[in-house]
Each structure stands twice: as C-alpha cells, then as structure tokens.
Design a protein around this motif. Sequence first.
Motif, PDB file in Angstrom:
ATOM      1  N   GLY A  39       0.640  12.394  -1.779  1.00  0.00           N
ATOM      2  CA  GLY A  39      -0.019  11.123  -1.514  1.00  0.00           C
ATOM      3  C   GLY A  39      -1.350  11.329  -0.828  1.00  0.00           C
ATOM      4  N   SER A  40      -1.819  10.310  -0.116  1.00  0.00           N
ATOM      5  CA  SER A  40      -3.106  10.401   0.573  1.00  0.00           C
ATOM      6  C   SER A  40      -3.075   9.559   1.837  1.00  0.00           C
ATOM      7  N   LEU A  41      -3.863   9.973   2.808  1.00  0.00           N
ATOM      8  CA  LEU A  41      -3.893   9.355   4.129  1.00  0.00           C
ATOM      9  C   LEU A  41      -5.336   9.012   4.477  1.00  0.00           C
ATOM     10  N   VAL A  42      -5.583   7.745   4.819  1.00  0.00           N
ATOM     11  CA  VAL A  42      -6.926   7.303   5.179  1.00  0.00           C
ATOM     12  C   VAL A  42      -7.116   7.439   6.687  1.00  0.00           C
ATOM     13  N   HIS A  43      -8.146   8.181   7.076  1.00  0.00           N
ATOM     14  CA  HIS A  43      -8.455   8.420   8.485  1.00  0.00           C
ATOM     15  C   HIS A  43      -9.718   7.666   8.876  1.00  0.00           C
ATOM     16  N   GLN A  44      -9.691   7.008  10.059  1.00  0.00           N
ATOM     17  CA  GLN A  44     -10.874   6.400  10.656  1.00  0.00           C
ATOM     18  C   GLN A  44     -10.816   6.645  12.150  1.00  0.00           C
ATOM     19  N   ASP A  45     -11.981   6.933  12.779  1.00  0.00           N
ATOM     20  CA  ASP A  45     -11.964   7.177  14.211  1.00  0.00           C
ATOM     21  C   ASP A  45     -13.188   6.577  14.889  1.00  0.00           C
ATOM     22  N   SER A  46     -13.160   6.629  16.227  1.00  0.00           N
ATOM     23  CA  SER A  46     -14.192   5.997  17.034  1.00  0.00           C
ATOM     24  C   SER A  46     -15.503   6.764  17.026  1.00  0.00           C
TER      25      SER A  46
ATOM     26  N   ASN B 272      -1.711   4.712   5.073  1.00  0.00           N
ATOM     27  CA  ASN B 272      -1.449   4.961   3.664  1.00  0.00           C
ATOM     28  C   ASN B 272      -1.952   3.728   2.920  1.00  0.00           C
ATOM     29  N   ASP B 273      -3.239   3.709   2.673  1.00  0.00           N
ATOM     30  CA  ASP B 273      -3.897   2.509   2.191  1.00  0.00           C
ATOM     31  C   ASP B 273      -4.729   2.825   0.956  1.00  0.00           C
ATOM     32  N   ALA B 274      -5.092   1.790   0.226  1.00  0.00           N
ATOM     33  CA  ALA B 274      -6.002   1.968  -0.908  1.00  0.00           C
ATOM     34  C   ALA B 274      -7.388   2.304  -0.387  1.00  0.00           C
ATOM     35  N   TRP B 275      -8.162   3.024  -1.172  1.00  0.00           N
ATOM     36  CA  TRP B 275      -9.524   3.357  -0.797  1.00  0.00           C
ATOM     37  C   TRP B 275     -10.446   3.118  -1.984  1.00  0.00           C
ATOM     38  N   ARG B 276     -11.695   2.949  -1.706  1.00  0.00           N
ATOM     39  CA  ARG B 276     -12.650   2.662  -2.770  1.00  0.00           C
ATOM     40  C   ARG B 276     -13.253   3.956  -3.310  1.00  0.00           C
TER      41      ARG B 276
ATOM     42  N   VAL C 229       6.690  10.492   6.649  1.00  0.00           N
ATOM     43  CA  VAL C 229       6.546   9.791   5.372  1.00  0.00           C
ATOM     44  C   VAL C 229       6.230   8.338   5.691  1.00  0.00           C
ATOM     45  N   VAL C 230       5.083   7.854   5.181  1.00  0.00           N
ATOM     46  CA  VAL C 230       4.603   6.509   5.479  1.00  0.00           C
ATOM     47  C   VAL C 230       4.540   5.701   4.190  1.00  0.00           C
ATOM     48  N   SER C 231       5.076   4.501   4.229  1.00  0.00           N
ATOM     49  CA  SER C 231       5.106   3.629   3.064  1.00  0.00           C
ATOM     50  C   SER C 231       3.714   3.156   2.669  1.00  0.00           C
ATOM     51  N   PRO C 232       3.523   2.780   1.414  1.00  0.00           N
ATOM     52  CA  PRO C 232       2.216   2.271   0.959  1.00  0.00           C
ATOM     53  C   PRO C 232       1.783   1.041   1.759  1.00  0.00           C
ATOM     54  N   GLY C 233       0.493   0.999   2.087  1.00  0.00           N
ATOM     55  CA  GLY C 233      -0.068  -0.131   2.811  1.00  0.00           C
ATOM     56  C   GLY C 233       0.258  -0.148   4.293  1.00  0.00           C
TER      57      GLY C 233
ATOM     58  N   ASP D  34     -16.057   4.879  -6.347  1.00  0.00           N
ATOM     59  CA  ASP D  34     -16.975   4.362  -7.364  1.00  0.00           C
ATOM     60  C   ASP D  34     -16.827   2.857  -7.535  1.00  0.00           C
ATOM     61  N   GLY D  35     -16.608   2.164  -6.412  1.00  0.00           N
ATOM     62  CA  GLY D  35     -16.539   0.712  -6.450  1.00  0.00           C
ATOM     63  C   GLY D  35     -15.213   0.149  -6.907  1.00  0.00           C
ATOM     64  N   ARG D  36     -14.240   1.014  -7.203  1.00  0.00           N
ATOM     65  CA  ARG D  36     -12.942   0.550  -7.659  1.00  0.00           C
ATOM     66  C   ARG D  36     -11.878   0.817  -6.597  1.00  0.00           C
ATOM     67  N   VAL D  37     -10.866  -0.025  -6.566  1.00  0.00           N
ATOM     68  CA  VAL D  37      -9.718   0.200  -5.704  1.00  0.00           C
ATOM     69  C   VAL D  37      -8.529   0.563  -6.584  1.00  0.00           C
ATOM     70  N   PRO D  38      -8.072   1.810  -6.572  1.00  0.00           N
ATOM     71  CA  PRO D  38      -6.969   2.216  -7.451  1.00  0.00           C
ATOM     72  C   PRO D  38      -5.643   1.594  -7.016  1.00  0.00           C
ATOM     73  N   GLU D  39      -4.705   1.540  -7.936  1.00  0.00           N
ATOM     74  CA  GLU D  39      -3.365   1.116  -7.569  1.00  0.00           C
ATOM     75  C   GLU D  39      -2.807   2.102  -6.545  1.00  0.00           C
ATOM     76  N   HIS D  40      -2.044   1.563  -5.614  1.00  0.00           N
ATOM     77  CA  HIS D  40      -1.605   2.414  -4.514  1.00  0.00           C
ATOM     78  C   HIS D  40      -0.162   2.053  -4.169  1.00  0.00           C
ATOM     79  N   ASP D  41       0.779   2.786  -4.731  1.00  0.00           N
ATOM     80  CA  ASP D  41       2.187   2.479  -4.486  1.00  0.00           C
ATOM     81  C   ASP D  41       2.989   3.737  -4.150  1.00  0.00           C
ATOM     82  N   GLU D  42       2.307   4.792  -3.726  1.00  0.00           N
ATOM     83  CA  GLU D  42       2.964   6.065  -3.444  1.00  0.00           C
ATOM     84  C   GLU D  42       3.049   6.307  -1.937  1.00  0.00           C
ATOM     85  N   PRO D  43       4.222   6.687  -1.425  1.00  0.00           N
ATOM     86  CA  PRO D  43       4.298   7.076  -0.019  1.00  0.00           C
ATOM     87  C   PRO D  43       3.402   8.290   0.245  1.00  0.00           C
TER      88      PRO D  43
END
Length: 265
Positions: free
Chosen positions: A78-85, A112-116, A54-58, A118-127
């Motif tokens: 919740g949701s998890l943002v993945h980025q790799d090399s 556990n970060d906000a993502w874009r 369980v990872v806190s927001p941001g 349609d050009g918007r960044v949604p509120e992101h306060d969920e683990p």
Amino acid sequence: MSTLTTPHIDVHRGGDRMKTRVSWLDSKHSFSFGEHYDPDNTHHGLLLVNNEDVVSPGQGFDTHPHRDMEIVTWVLGGSLVHQDSLGHSGVIYPGLAQRMSAGTGILHSEKNDAWRLDGRVPEHDEPVHFVQMWVVPDEPGLIPGYEQLEIDDELAGGGLVTVASGLPRYRDRTAIAINSSHSALHVARMTSAASAEPGAEQVIDLPDAPYLHLFVARGEVDMEGVGPLYEGDAVRLTRSGGQRVVARRPSEILVWEMHARLGAQ
C-alpha cells in the motif's frame, strides 16, 4: 559502548507481541509502547520501537508531536501519506526509505489516503502495511529533519541493503542518514517470486555487532542456531553475529545493527 560480553540470542514470536486494535488500526508492538508497558521489554540496543501497523483506507494517525527520536518508516504494502510541520509532504511506498528526525520537536500525520498524481485522484481501497522503528539519536535537541529515497533497484539483488545509517562504515552505500552514529538498518528481499525456482534458496550473513535485531517482515526464513522464523518473529542478539539466514520462499527481513545500547552510547 556496552560492556556486555556474554553472547545471547533471544527469540520473540510474532504472536506474543503486544497489540493495539481499533476499527481502523491493527498494530503489533515488539517493545513497550503507549499503554502497553512491560518493564522487562522496553528496548534492545538503541531500538525502542518496532511497530508493525495495518491502517484501513482513508484512515490514519492525525497530527501529533515527536521529539528527540530518529524515526524510520518502511512500507510493505500500500502507501502512506506523510505531512509534517516542516512543510514536507509525500507518499511512502514499498522500496522507498523514509527518515524523520524529531529533534527539538516536530508535528506530523500519517494517513492511508488518496493522493493526487497528474491532477487525478486514484481509487484508494487498499490497506497500508508498514513497520515503524525508532532509535535514539546521539544527542537531544538536534534540528528536526526529513529525508526519503527510492532504493527499490538495490533491493532487487536480494542481499542486505543498508537503508538508513549513522555508522561511518556505511557512509558510501547508505540510502538515508540518521543521527545515530552507532546504528544502521539493513533490509533484504530474499528469493523474489520472479526469480526463485522450486528448491532454490538464498543465503545472507548477519553483520557482527554488539546488538542486532532481526525482524521477519514477510515470509519465512531459517536462522543458523535458531531454526525457522515466521512472519512477525524477531530475534534479539547480544554480542553475537555472523549467523547465516536462509530463505526458500519470497521473504523480507529488517536487521538493525547497533554498536551501543540505551544509556551507554
């Protein structure tokens, strides 16, 4: 292949797992992991890692390396943002299967970060709540890779859905492929809140395999020959399969089917 012939069922309770807790992370380890080492608890079959995080927001895991491992991530909430090399970037959420083949080496981050959108960044306060699992590939030095696929519709049926597999028998119904020809991950969402009636139950049968690992990701189930299993509990089966698993409330289980063990592929 394994030469073990004696059936064995080993129950591991969720509260007995090794734990890593810092300000932004609550992680529970089914097997030895990082600084938590138990020589009698390093793997089962080909499964080396079954971490519930369980990872806190941001917050999240900064860029770090992996190699020679098949890594499957399954998000429960919740949701998890993945980025790799390799240039892959995406959001993992419940019902989306993700596999990363580390091979000769890969760098990635999980936040556990906000993502874009349609050009918007949604509120992101969920683990974000997820399970990450590592299995051994057939051979070292493979080309690194990444794959993800939405399988939410298939899970709605309530039965065991093959989420990731290298086993030929599941080639026609596998969401994502892994470079482990003796392993497959199945997931079942049992008695969904939308369809379950009071007193209703749902039953699945476990596959037959030399090694099985059942993890209760949420809810509560009853397993034939074992009894009640609660959220966080796991069962390691050797030369034993086909047992009935019953759910009477909304539950989700993750089942690794393995036909070899570490050092004996």
